[in-house]
Motif scaffolding. Structure first.
Motif, mmCIF file in Angstrom:
data_model
loop_
_atom_site.group_PDB
_atom_site.id
_atom_site.type_symbol
_atom_site.label_atom_id
_atom_site.label_comp_id
_atom_site.label_asym_id
_atom_site.label_seq_id
_atom_site.Cartn_x
_atom_site.Cartn_y
_atom_site.Cartn_z
ATOM 1 N N PRO A 149 17.311 44.212 25.912
ATOM 2 C CA PRO A 149 16.472 44.700 27.008
ATOM 3 C C PRO A 149 15.724 43.542 27.662
ATOM 4 O O PRO A 149 15.407 42.547 27.006
ATOM 5 N N LYS A 150 15.478 43.676 28.941
ATOM 6 C CA LYS A 150 14.736 42.654 29.672
ATOM 7 C C LYS A 150 13.249 42.939 29.495
ATOM 8 O O LYS A 150 12.694 43.822 30.155
ATOM 9 N N MET A 151 12.620 42.219 28.581
ATOM 10 C CA MET A 151 11.209 42.408 28.286
ATOM 11 C C MET A 151 10.393 41.435 29.136
ATOM 12 O O MET A 151 10.693 40.243 29.172
ATOM 13 N N MET A 152 9.373 41.967 29.802
ATOM 14 C CA MET A 152 8.549 41.147 30.679
ATOM 15 C C MET A 152 7.075 41.435 30.437
ATOM 16 O O MET A 152 6.714 42.543 30.048
ATOM 17 N N THR A 153 6.239 40.437 30.704
ATOM 18 C CA THR A 153 4.803 40.631 30.594
ATOM 19 C C THR A 153 4.300 41.356 31.845
ATOM 20 O O THR A 153 5.018 41.463 32.849
ATOM 21 N N VAL A 213 5.608 46.730 23.784
ATOM 22 C CA VAL A 213 5.579 46.115 22.470
ATOM 23 C C VAL A 213 4.557 44.992 22.575
ATOM 24 O O VAL A 213 4.599 44.207 23.524
ATOM 25 N N TYR A 214 3.632 44.938 21.632
ATOM 26 C CA TYR A 214 2.576 43.934 21.698
ATOM 27 C C TYR A 214 2.866 42.766 20.768
ATOM 28 O O TYR A 214 3.257 42.952 19.622
ATOM 29 N N SER A 215 2.660 41.577 21.297
ATOM 30 C CA SER A 215 2.710 40.340 20.532
ATOM 31 C C SER A 215 1.333 39.720 20.678
ATOM 32 O O SER A 215 1.034 39.095 21.702
ATOM 33 N N GLY A 216 0.485 39.979 19.696
ATOM 34 C CA GLY A 216 -0.915 39.593 19.847
ATOM 35 C C GLY A 216 -1.535 40.485 20.909
ATOM 36 O O GLY A 216 -1.431 41.703 20.849
ATOM 37 N N LYS A 217 -2.146 39.890 21.919
ATOM 38 C CA LYS A 217 -2.732 40.654 23.023
ATOM 39 C C LYS A 217 -1.729 40.911 24.142
ATOM 40 O O LYS A 217 -1.967 41.716 25.021
ATOM 41 N N LYS A 218 -0.618 40.192 24.133
ATOM 42 C CA LYS A 218 0.347 40.247 25.221
ATOM 43 C C LYS A 218 1.248 41.477 25.114
ATOM 44 O O LYS A 218 1.877 41.707 24.087
ATOM 45 N N ALA A 219 1.298 42.252 26.185
ATOM 46 C CA ALA A 219 2.156 43.432 26.238
ATOM 47 C C ALA A 219 3.505 43.036 26.828
ATOM 48 O O ALA A 219 3.568 42.434 27.901
ATOM 49 N N LEU A 220 4.570 43.383 26.135
ATOM 50 C CA LEU A 220 5.927 43.158 26.635
ATOM 51 C C LEU A 220 6.525 44.508 26.982
ATOM 52 O O LEU A 220 6.617 45.401 26.144
ATOM 53 N N ILE A 221 6.925 44.653 28.238
ATOM 54 C CA ILE A 221 7.393 45.925 28.763
ATOM 55 C C ILE A 221 8.877 45.806 29.094
ATOM 56 O O ILE A 221 9.316 44.817 29.682
ATOM 57 N N LEU A 270 10.892 50.737 32.814
ATOM 58 C CA LEU A 270 9.821 50.923 33.788
ATOM 59 C C LEU A 270 10.401 51.342 35.139
ATOM 60 O O LEU A 270 9.902 52.284 35.769
ATOM 61 N N CYS A 271 11.460 50.682 35.570
ATOM 62 C CA CYS A 271 12.099 51.033 36.847
ATOM 63 C C CYS A 271 12.637 52.465 36.807
ATOM 64 O O CYS A 271 12.471 53.210 37.777
ATOM 65 N N ASP A 272 13.252 52.840 35.696
ATOM 66 C CA ASP A 272 13.761 54.209 35.553
ATOM 67 C C ASP A 272 12.620 55.214 35.621
ATOM 68 O O ASP A 272 12.736 56.259 36.267
ATOM 69 N N TYR A 273 11.509 54.921 34.952
ATOM 70 C CA TYR A 273 10.349 55.808 34.967
ATOM 71 C C TYR A 273 9.810 55.969 36.395
ATOM 72 O O TYR A 273 9.516 57.084 36.831
ATOM 73 N N LEU A 274 9.718 54.877 37.124
ATOM 74 C CA LEU A 274 9.186 54.937 38.487
ATOM 75 C C LEU A 274 10.098 55.757 39.409
ATOM 76 O O LEU A 274 9.623 56.423 40.322
ATOM 77 N N ARG A 275 11.406 55.715 39.164
ATOM 78 C CA ARG A 275 12.349 56.502 39.972
ATOM 79 C C ARG A 275 12.154 57.999 39.772
ATOM 80 O O ARG A 275 12.456 58.794 40.654
ATOM 81 N N THR A 276 11.667 58.397 38.588
ATOM 82 C CA THR A 276 11.522 59.829 38.291
ATOM 83 C C THR A 276 10.221 60.417 38.835
ATOM 84 O O THR A 276 10.072 61.631 38.852
ATOM 85 N N LEU A 277 9.289 59.567 39.251
ATOM 86 C CA LEU A 277 7.996 60.054 39.743
ATOM 87 C C LEU A 277 8.163 60.768 41.090
ATOM 88 O O LEU A 277 8.981 60.369 41.914
#
Length: 61
Positions: free
Chosen positions: A6-10, A37-45, A50-57
């Motif tokens: 998966p393409k994980m991005m901050t 997914v959190y690595s310390g304080k950094k959120a990896l999404i 996310l794009c799929d979720y936004l399409r369903t809104l």
């Protein structure tokens, strides 16, 4: 069948794509609308999820 990573991005990386502002992404994380997914304080999404979720809104008046 080959699985792709998966393409994980901050939050900041996603905001730089122009998809959503940083603050909006952080609010969505805080409200549990999107997962990370959190690595310390950094959120990896997962960017594709996310794009799929936004399409369903849907927009309501």
């Amino acid at each position: 069948m080959e699985k792709t990573m998966p393409k994980m991005m901050t939050v900041r990386q996603i905001a730089k794509t122009g998809l959503l502002p940083e603050n909006t992404i952080r609010v969505m994380l805080r409200n549990g609308q999107i997962q990370a997914v959190y690595s310390g304080k950094k959120a990896l999404i997962n960017f594709d999820n996310l794009c799929d979720y936004l399409r369903t809104l849907t927009v309501t008046a």
